[in-house]
Scaffold this active site. Structure first.
Site, PDB file in Angstrom:
ATOM      1  N   ASP A  67       0.682  -1.189   0.044  1.00 23.00           N
ATOM      2  CA  ASP A  67      -0.134   0.080   0.189  1.00 23.00           C
ATOM      3  C   ASP A  67       0.938   1.639  -0.157  1.00 23.00           C
ATOM      4  O   ASP A  67       1.882   1.581   0.611  1.00 23.00           O
ATOM      5  CB  ASP A  67      -1.499   0.338   0.869  1.00 23.00           C
ATOM      6  CG  ASP A  67      -0.299  -0.223   2.553  1.00 23.00           C
ATOM      7  OD1 ASP A  67       0.807  -0.594   2.879  1.00 23.00           O
ATOM      8  OD2 ASP A  67      -1.027  -0.242   3.100  1.00 23.00           O
ATOM      9  N   ASN A 136      -7.224  -2.453  14.746  1.00 20.68           N
ATOM     10  CA  ASN A 136      -8.820  -2.431  14.154  1.00 20.68           C
ATOM     11  C   ASN A 136      -8.829  -4.262  13.251  1.00 20.68           C
ATOM     12  O   ASN A 136      -9.790  -4.227  12.942  1.00 20.68           O
ATOM     13  CB  ASN A 136      -9.340  -1.342  14.154  1.00 20.68           C
ATOM     14  CG  ASN A 136      -9.170  -1.074  12.464  1.00 20.68           C
ATOM     15  OD1 ASN A 136      -7.921  -1.424  11.925  1.00 20.68           O
ATOM     16  ND2 ASN A 136      -9.316   0.008  11.802  1.00 20.68           N
ATOM     17  N   HIS A 138      -7.139  -4.673  10.473  1.00 24.26           N
ATOM     18  CA  HIS A 138      -6.780  -4.168   9.376  1.00 24.26           C
ATOM     19  C   HIS A 138      -5.864  -4.723   8.406  1.00 24.26           C
ATOM     20  O   HIS A 138      -4.775  -4.970   9.511  1.00 24.26           O
ATOM     21  CB  HIS A 138      -6.993  -2.849   8.815  1.00 24.26           C
ATOM     22  CG  HIS A 138      -5.846  -1.574   9.295  1.00 24.26           C
ATOM     23  ND1 HIS A 138      -5.830  -0.765  10.152  1.00 24.26           N
ATOM     24  CD2 HIS A 138      -4.354  -1.621   8.779  1.00 24.26           C
ATOM     25  CE1 HIS A 138      -5.072  -0.486   9.678  1.00 24.26           C
ATOM     26  NE2 HIS A 138      -4.170  -1.154   9.538  1.00 24.26           N
ATOM     27  N   GLU A 143      -9.928  -1.685   5.455  1.00 24.96           N
ATOM     28  CA  GLU A 143     -10.085  -1.217   6.642  1.00 24.96           C
ATOM     29  C   GLU A 143     -12.071  -2.363   7.113  1.00 24.96           C
ATOM     30  O   GLU A 143     -11.875  -2.844   5.796  1.00 24.96           O
ATOM     31  CB  GLU A 143     -10.561   0.435   6.557  1.00 24.96           C
ATOM     32  CG  GLU A 143      -9.699   1.244   6.606  1.00 24.96           C
ATOM     33  CD  GLU A 143      -9.022   1.292   8.142  1.00 24.96           C
ATOM     34  OE1 GLU A 143      -8.828   0.558   8.543  1.00 24.96           O
ATOM     35  OE2 GLU A 143      -8.096   2.320   7.873  1.00 24.96           O
TER      36      GLU A 143
HETATM   37  C1  GLP Z   1       0.069   0.494   8.739  1.00 27.82           C
HETATM   38  C2  GLP Z   1      -0.094  -0.650   7.300  1.00 27.82           C
HETATM   39  C3  GLP Z   1      -0.383  -1.889   7.474  1.00 27.82           C
HETATM   40  C4  GLP Z   1       0.118  -2.426   8.950  1.00 27.82           C
HETATM   41  C5  GLP Z   1      -0.799  -1.886  10.092  1.00 27.82           C
HETATM   42  C6  GLP Z   1      -0.185  -1.751  11.539  1.00 27.82           C
HETATM   43  O1  GLP Z   1      -1.880   0.710   8.780  1.00 27.82           O
HETATM   44  N1  GLP Z   1      -0.455   0.662   6.583  1.00 27.82           N
HETATM   45  O2  GLP Z   1       0.412  -2.357   6.550  1.00 27.82           O
HETATM   46  O3  GLP Z   1      -0.354  -2.975   9.010  1.00 27.82           O
HETATM   47  O4  GLP Z   1       0.268   0.243   9.593  1.00 27.82           O
HETATM   48  O5  GLP Z   1       1.477  -0.818  11.531  1.00 27.82           O
HETATM   49  P1  GLP Z   1       2.634  -1.417  12.667  1.00 27.82           P
HETATM   50  O6  GLP Z   1       3.166  -2.384  12.140  1.00 27.82           O
HETATM   51  O7  GLP Z   1       3.236   0.416  12.752  1.00 27.82           O
HETATM   52  O8  GLP Z   1       2.152  -1.608  14.150  1.00 27.82           O
END
Ligand code: GLP
Length: 259
Positions: A67, A136, A138, A143
């Site tokens: 993404d 959450n 995702h 989402e």
């Molecule tokens: C972002 C990314 C996700 C990732 C999430 C959790 O939203 N788009 O791919 O899994 O963050 O991030 P973290 O690993 O910093 O908790």
């Protein structure tokens, strides 16, 4: 689905790097799906260390990131382009033609999303997709409520996700409202999934993903439908799990647990 519980973040990162290294041994030109966020940083550091010290070779891979924020240029300090360069690409000799990240500045975003899907197909599909999980539930930027069969497209970020990611920006107002993300359907087509979940703040999301009902409200729960998925977690994230789980991939295969 195989859930593997390691003691801490470092052990999760090492186990994940071992799995990637094993796949590279059998297929040096692996098509690797990559994720951003804090969670996979340890995996990337371990891969870099293994390249320098153990001769691990990632130079032949093709990569596809999950993404990117819409409206954030590749050189912006908080773009996922920049994140990937700093955390991984700048430390190894990848062929830039084989590195793919959605372009948040694309003029025609819809056409760009279609192009991105085509590139994945042309590369023969993703062999191994690295995934984190949002608090959450995702995955990538799919989402809660995302279509389970979705393809690469633009998603509106939820308030919770914007709040969680605000730590990377100067203020909440600066956090982008939209992102281009691979769809859940796109992610599910990867031949193997490698989901990493660490820290107490992810315990409920992990429980809902691997032990809860399959629901679009927890996009990560789709991992239960995948034929070959590894979920490597630390004790803190695993604190709400009820099932019996393995301590390593090798132990899991010894006891012939099925994926
Ligand atoms: C972002 C990314 C996700 C990732 C999430 C959790 O939203 N788009 O791919 O899994 O963050 O991030 P973290 O690993 O910093 O908790």
């Amino acid at each position: 689905m195989l859930v593997i519980i390691k003691d801490d973040y470092q052990a999760v990162s090492k186990e994940a790097a071992q799995l990637v290294a094993n796949r590279l041994l059998t297929k040096p030109n692996l098509v690797l799906g990559l994720a951003t966020g804090s969670t996979p940083i340890g995996l990337y550091q371990e891969l870099i260390r293994r390249c320098r010290q153990d001769g691990l070779d990632l130079t032949k891979i093709t990569s596809f990131n999950l993404d990117e924020y819409v409206g954030v240029p590749p050189d912006h300090p908080h773009s996922y382009h920049r994140f990937m360069r700093e955390q991984l690409f700048d430390h190894m000799n990848l062929d830039p033609r084989h590195v793919h990240i959605p372009n948040g500045m694309a003029m025609d975003i819809e056409a760009h999303c279609e192009w991105y899907e085509e590139q994945i197909q042309r590369a023969g599909g993703v062999d191994l997709q690295v995934l984190g999980v949002g608090a959450n539930g995702h995955i990538a930027f799919n989402e809660p409520g995302s279509s389970l069969g979705s393809r690469t497209r633009v998603k509106t970020l939820s308030h919770k996700t914007r709040e969680d990611n605000a730590r990377f920006f100067a203020s909440m107002d600066e956090v982008p409202r939209y992102a281009i993300t691979m769809g859940i359907g796109t992610i599910m087509e990867a031949r193997e999934l490698l989901m990493l979940v660490t820290g107490e703040s992810k315990a409920a999301a992990l429980r809902d993903a691997v032990e809860g009902p399959l629901t679009a409200m927890v996009p990560a729960s789709m991992i239960q439908m995948h034929r070959k998925a590894y979920v490597i977690v630390d004790r803190a994230a695993a604190s709400l799990l009820q099932g019996e789980h393995s301590a390593s991939i090798s132990e899991a295969s010894l006891t012939r647990r099925r994926l």
